[in-house]
Design an enzyme around this catalytic site. Structure first.
Site, PDB file in Angstrom:
ATOM      1  N   ASP A  30       0.895  -1.287  -0.098  1.00 18.80           N
ATOM      2  CA  ASP A  30      -0.155   0.095  -0.057  1.00 18.80           C
ATOM      3  C   ASP A  30       0.742   1.235   0.059  1.00 18.80           C
ATOM      4  O   ASP A  30       1.917   1.333   0.556  1.00 18.80           O
ATOM      5  CB  ASP A  30      -0.950   0.039   1.283  1.00 18.80           C
ATOM      6  CG  ASP A  30      -2.154   1.154   1.128  1.00 18.80           C
ATOM      7  OD1 ASP A  30      -3.140   0.673   1.049  1.00 18.80           O
ATOM      8  OD2 ASP A  30      -1.879   2.365   1.295  1.00 18.80           O
ATOM      9  N   ASN A  87     -13.049  -2.818   2.175  1.00 14.50           N
ATOM     10  CA  ASN A  87     -13.830  -1.591   2.300  1.00 14.50           C
ATOM     11  C   ASN A  87     -14.737  -1.664   1.176  1.00 14.50           C
ATOM     12  O   ASN A  87     -14.481  -1.829   0.007  1.00 14.50           O
ATOM     13  CB  ASN A  87     -13.175  -0.445   2.341  1.00 14.50           C
ATOM     14  CG  ASN A  87     -12.214  -0.314   3.467  1.00 14.50           C
ATOM     15  OD1 ASN A  87     -12.690  -0.923   4.741  1.00 14.50           O
ATOM     16  ND2 ASN A  87     -11.141   0.319   3.387  1.00 14.50           N
ATOM     17  N   GLY A  93     -15.037   3.586   3.127  1.00 13.71           N
ATOM     18  CA  GLY A  93     -13.837   4.239   2.965  1.00 13.71           C
ATOM     19  C   GLY A  93     -13.327   3.856   1.816  1.00 13.71           C
ATOM     20  O   GLY A  93     -12.138   3.641   1.465  1.00 13.71           O
ATOM     21  N   GLN A  94     -14.158   2.931   1.041  1.00 12.14           N
ATOM     22  CA  GLN A  94     -13.438   2.347  -0.463  1.00 12.14           C
ATOM     23  C   GLN A  94     -12.876   3.674  -1.308  1.00 12.14           C
ATOM     24  O   GLN A  94     -13.901   4.602  -1.726  1.00 12.14           O
ATOM     25  CB  GLN A  94     -14.424   1.460  -1.214  1.00 12.14           C
ATOM     26  CG  GLN A  94     -13.917   1.017  -2.369  1.00 12.14           C
ATOM     27  CD  GLN A  94     -14.784  -0.190  -3.102  1.00 12.14           C
ATOM     28  OE1 GLN A  94     -15.819  -0.318  -2.643  1.00 12.14           O
ATOM     29  NE2 GLN A  94     -14.106  -0.713  -4.198  1.00 12.14           N
ATOM     30  N   SER A  95     -11.816   3.836  -1.757  1.00  9.80           N
ATOM     31  CA  SER A  95     -11.439   4.936  -2.579  1.00  9.80           C
ATOM     32  C   SER A  95     -10.896   4.502  -3.841  1.00  9.80           C
ATOM     33  O   SER A  95     -10.735   5.293  -4.507  1.00  9.80           O
ATOM     34  CB  SER A  95     -10.403   5.668  -1.663  1.00  9.80           C
ATOM     35  OG  SER A  95      -9.031   5.004  -1.651  1.00  9.80           O
ATOM     36  N   HIS A 100     -10.166  -4.880  -3.494  1.00  5.43           N
ATOM     37  CA  HIS A 100      -8.868  -5.135  -2.913  1.00  5.43           C
ATOM     38  C   HIS A 100      -9.181  -5.748  -1.546  1.00  5.43           C
ATOM     39  O   HIS A 100      -9.680  -4.990  -0.828  1.00  5.43           O
ATOM     40  CB  HIS A 100      -7.807  -3.996  -3.125  1.00  5.43           C
ATOM     41  CG  HIS A 100      -8.536  -2.656  -2.854  1.00  5.43           C
ATOM     42  ND1 HIS A 100      -9.669  -1.877  -3.540  1.00  5.43           N
ATOM     43  CD2 HIS A 100      -8.390  -2.164  -1.480  1.00  5.43           C
ATOM     44  CE1 HIS A 100     -10.019  -0.977  -3.005  1.00  5.43           C
ATOM     45  NE2 HIS A 100      -9.180  -0.808  -1.616  1.00  5.43           N
ATOM     46  N   HIS A 102      -7.113  -5.646   2.064  1.00  6.98           N
ATOM     47  CA  HIS A 102      -5.968  -5.101   2.742  1.00  6.98           C
ATOM     48  C   HIS A 102      -5.702  -6.161   3.660  1.00  6.98           C
ATOM     49  O   HIS A 102      -6.442  -6.968   4.314  1.00  6.98           O
ATOM     50  CB  HIS A 102      -6.286  -3.968   3.579  1.00  6.98           C
ATOM     51  CG  HIS A 102      -6.874  -2.619   2.912  1.00  6.98           C
ATOM     52  ND1 HIS A 102      -6.230  -1.558   2.754  1.00  6.98           N
ATOM     53  CD2 HIS A 102      -8.148  -2.384   2.502  1.00  6.98           C
ATOM     54  CE1 HIS A 102      -6.956  -0.392   2.144  1.00  6.98           C
ATOM     55  NE2 HIS A 102      -8.198  -1.272   1.845  1.00  6.98           N
TER      56      HIS A 102
HETATM   57  P1  DGP Z   1      -9.702   1.904   0.040  1.00  4.32           P
HETATM   58  O1  DGP Z   1      -9.490   3.066   0.848  1.00  4.32           O
HETATM   59  O2  DGP Z   1      -9.824   0.551   0.777  1.00  4.32           O
HETATM   60  O3  DGP Z   1     -10.124   1.796  -1.549  1.00  4.32           O
HETATM   61  O4  DGP Z   1      -8.044   1.323  -0.335  1.00  4.32           O
HETATM   62  C1  DGP Z   1      -7.151   2.020  -1.177  1.00  4.32           C
HETATM   63  C2  DGP Z   1      -5.914   1.739  -0.913  1.00  4.32           C
HETATM   64  O5  DGP Z   1      -5.104   2.063  -2.064  1.00  4.32           O
HETATM   65  C3  DGP Z   1      -5.388   2.791   0.234  1.00  4.32           C
HETATM   66  O6  DGP Z   1      -5.031   2.194   1.369  1.00  4.32           O
HETATM   67  C4  DGP Z   1      -4.183   3.636  -0.522  1.00  4.32           C
HETATM   68  C5  DGP Z   1      -3.949   2.428  -1.725  1.00  4.32           C
HETATM   69  N1  DGP Z   1      -3.334   3.187  -2.895  1.00  4.32           N
HETATM   70  C6  DGP Z   1      -4.123   4.243  -3.643  1.00  4.32           C
HETATM   71  N2  DGP Z   1      -3.117   4.491  -4.587  1.00  4.32           N
HETATM   72  C7  DGP Z   1      -2.333   3.726  -4.733  1.00  4.32           C
HETATM   73  C8  DGP Z   1      -1.143   3.486  -5.561  1.00  4.32           C
HETATM   74  O7  DGP Z   1      -1.093   4.422  -6.692  1.00  4.32           O
HETATM   75  N3  DGP Z   1      -0.220   2.874  -5.367  1.00  4.32           N
HETATM   76  C9  DGP Z   1      -0.267   1.810  -4.209  1.00  4.32           C
HETATM   77  N4  DGP Z   1       0.816   1.154  -4.052  1.00  4.32           N
HETATM   78  N5  DGP Z   1      -1.318   2.097  -3.427  1.00  4.32           N
HETATM   79  C10 DGP Z   1      -2.291   2.805  -3.635  1.00  4.32           C
END
Ligand code: DGP
Length: 114
Positions: A30, A87, A93-95, A100, A102
């Site tokens: 992450d 999420n 909090g899904q972004s 995915h 975690h």
């Molecule tokens: P969520 O909030 O559950 O959708 O988690 C998305 C996760 O993705 C967050 O913990 C940060 C990670 N993330 C976002 N952009 C990138 C990226 O460009 N590279 C990596 N390695 N992780 C990313």
């Protein structure tokens, strides 16, 4: 999916620190780690969110957890305990709109999560 960040990471078009990949899944660190080990387990197939899963994809989540167990061993976080989290939806909090899991570990985890 052309514009999906995680599809691009899976395809190697955007750099990420990958810790595992096979035909079906990719696991990478992450970008904003919330624990000493914080990796994301993704299917290569683009699925936006958990609620889009179909009956025929129901095995996917089990496979992702088995892979998480394997990565936890690899990372040395099994005995200390680890957490796997999805999420689903903005309110949770899904972004990133590509499912995915975690996998977090390497520190004590508290409950409830924020
Ligand atoms: P969520 O909030 O559950 O959708 O988690 C998305 C996760 O993705 C967050 O913990 C940060 C990670 N993330 C976002 N952009 C990138 C990226 O460009 N590279 C990596 N390695 N992780 C990313």
């Amino acid at each position: 999916m052309k514009e999906c960040l995680f599809c691009k990471i899976a395809a190697g078009e955007i750099p990420a620190t990958k810790v595992y990949e096979d035909e079906q899944f990719v696991v990478f660190r992450d970008i904003n780690p919330q624990a000493p080990t914080h990796v994301l387990i993704i299917p290569r197939r683009h699925i936006e969110k958990l609620t889009d899963l179909t009956e025929s994809e129901s095995g996917l989540i089990g496979q992702m957890q088995l892979l998480a167990n394997k990565i936890a061993e690899q990372e040395g976080i099994t005995s200390g305990g680890f957490r796997t989290v999805f999420n689903c939806g903005e309110g949770a909090g899904q972004s990133v709109w590509h499912i995915h899991m975690h996998l977090l570990g390497g520190r004590p985890m508290t409950w409830p999560p924020g």
